[in-house]
Design an enzyme around this catalytic site. Structure first.
Site, short mmCIF file in Angstrom:
data_model
loop_
_atom_site.label_atom_id
_atom_site.label_comp_id
_atom_site.label_asym_id
_atom_site.label_seq_id
_atom_site.Cartn_x
_atom_site.Cartn_y
_atom_site.Cartn_z
N TRP A 184 0.84 -1.21 0.00
CA TRP A 184 0.00 0.00 0.00
C TRP A 184 0.87 1.25 0.00
CZ3 TRP A 184 -5.13 0.96 -0.60
CH2 TRP A 184 -5.59 2.23 -0.23
N TRP A 216 -19.52 20.80 2.40
CA TRP A 216 -18.83 20.72 3.68
C TRP A 216 -19.29 21.84 4.60
CZ3 TRP A 216 -16.66 16.23 3.93
CH2 TRP A 216 -16.00 15.68 2.84
#
Length: 457
Positions: free
Chosen positions: A268, A296
């Site tokens: 990863w 947001w």
């Protein structure tokens, strides 16, 4: 007399398995140099926790170099100016360094390469970012096929030992004093918890790796439990290049059991670098257009909620314990990072970039690629990410992963609560000073899903 060679160090603060240092040492006298460059990264200059780590890592590296007959030269300023200036001082014509993939370092490498002969090597990742591609030669955007393709080319080459000796130049150039850089906090000194937990430097990395290799076979069963030491704790050492992924792979891969899950975590890390190679502004720009119009929250109430999140005062014990662990140690358990990040984004509806920047300042392993990729994965805005509508429930996560001991450690005000109450204390059991939840979980979920529908249009 052979002209000395500069070895430009950045996030590769080690002597072993260091291709640039090995190549330079084989050619003649070497001058290792670290440039504290806060100007080239601009708003991505290292945060406070990383600067604390850097101080001790540089001190450790200098001591190791002196043991080989060398030393570390410290300079401060723009790399593209400092390195040519130093080369003129010592008569150097070459600079050796490892590739770095953050957009500002790629730009700096191009500029330095126009002024000096810059020899770049690989060595901070399992495979050079950009080299793991599809059958058509395109870069991967999704982790799982990327990991499968990378795994086909594993194991990495055997790590190389540090040079026995490092030839010194006839005279050493002047160096800054590390103490004069003021990387350590003083007023106040908030780093007591960091000093207690960490030993920056190559030697500390080696000790941490040996400890982990002995328990790596049980990684899967322990990694999600915040109350035990089940992860490797190698992330800051890897970030600063005090140990290489190849060294980690060869030390741990033979452990058996579930070590393959851990090796996927190393993969990863490589994947994140490949993402920023494709999308250099990934730390500040969502990959999915839907999030360009996401509603947001901002303004006074949202700022107060953000402040409560940063201070570990949300009323959700698992979230608060994680945020206080972060402040005290410069690190947070991986499972809790996901819970805390999801809470900020989906419970509080606060832009993921606010959390990314807070982690950038407070994590000792603050890595541009990994930090950005992980936040965008949690938000649902990344090229490979969780769905936004999949909202993590912090209270059930806390109970599922047996976080009671973890909560007692980091929230001492809750330490006396019984096992059945500590994950979600009833109002009458909450001690004075521990506030009520800043938002109810069901209310937060409904608000988040409504915002998502609005963003989708």
């Amino acid at each position: 007399m052979t002209a000395p060679i500069l070895v430009w160090l950045r996030r590769d603060l080690r002597l072993s398995d260091q291709a640039a240092l090995a190549a330079a040492s084989a050619k003649g006298p070497v001058i290792p140099v670290y440039v504290l460059d806060d100007e080239t990264p601009e708003h991505r200059a290292m945060g406070a926790a990383s600067r604390w780590w850097l101080h001790y890592s540089l001190a450790s590296l200098d001591a190791a170099l002196r043991g080989k007959g060398s030393r570390l030269i410290l300079r401060r300023g723009r790399c593209e100016e400092i390195l040519p200036e130093l080369a003129r001082e010592v008569g150097a014509r070459e600079v050796h360094a490892l590739h770095h993939y953050e957009p500002w370092w790629r730009g700096a490498e191009k500029t330095v390469g126009r002024k000096l002969r810059l020899c770049l090597y690989h060595g901070n990742y399992l495979l050079p970012p950009g080299t793991v591609t599809t059958g058509s030669g395109a870069p991967y955007k999704i982790y799982t096929p990327f990991w499968r393709a990378l795994l086909e080319r594993m194991p990495p080459p055997e790590p190389r030992c540090a040079p026995q000796t490092i030839a010194a130049p006839p005279a050493w150039p002047k160096s800054d004093r590390l103490e004069d850089w003021r990387l350590l906090p003083t007023a106040p000194d908030w780093a007591g918890g960091l000093r207690a937990m960490w030993e920056p430097g190559e030697e500390g990395a080696g000790e941490r790796l040996r400890d982990f290799a002995e328990q790596a076979s049980g990684y899967e069963s322990r990694r999600n439990l915040p109350g035990v030491v089940g992860t490797s704790l190698l992330s800051p050492h890897l970030h600063f290049g005090e140990v290489t992924p190849a060294q980690v792979w060869h030390a741990a891969s033979s452990a058996g059991g579930s070590v393959g899950i851990f090796l996927g975590e190393l993969g990863w890390r490589d994947y994140a670098q490949n993402v920023i190679l494709q999308f250099p502004d990934y730390g500040g720009r969502p990959a999915r257009e839907t999030f360009d119009r996401f509603p947001w929250r901002s303004g006074g109430p949202a700022r107060e909620d953000l402040r409560a999140w940063k201070r570990g005062m949300t009323g959700y014990p698992i979230v608060d314990a994680g945020m206080r662990q972060l402040w005290h140690t410069g690190w947070m358990h991986n499972r809790v990072r996901m819970i805390a990040a999801s809470f900020l984004i989906k419970h509080l509806l606060i832009d993921w970039r606010e959390g990314e920047r807070w982690f950038w300042d407070t994590l000792v392993d603050a890595d541009y690629a990994s930090n950005a990729v992980n936040w965008q994965w949690t938000a649902g805005s990344g090229v490979d990410s969780s769905m936004f509508a999949r909202i993590m429930a912090p209270l059930s996560q806390s109970e599922k992963f047996d976080a009671s001991a973890y909560i007692r450690e980091w929230l001492p005000e809750l330490a006396e609560l019984p096992e059945g109450e500590i994950h979600d204390p009833a109002p009458m059991l909450r001690p004075a000073g521990y506030l009520a939840k800043i938002i109810d979980h069901r209310q937060a979920r409904e608000r988040a899903l409504a915002a998502w529908e609005q963003a989708k249009g």
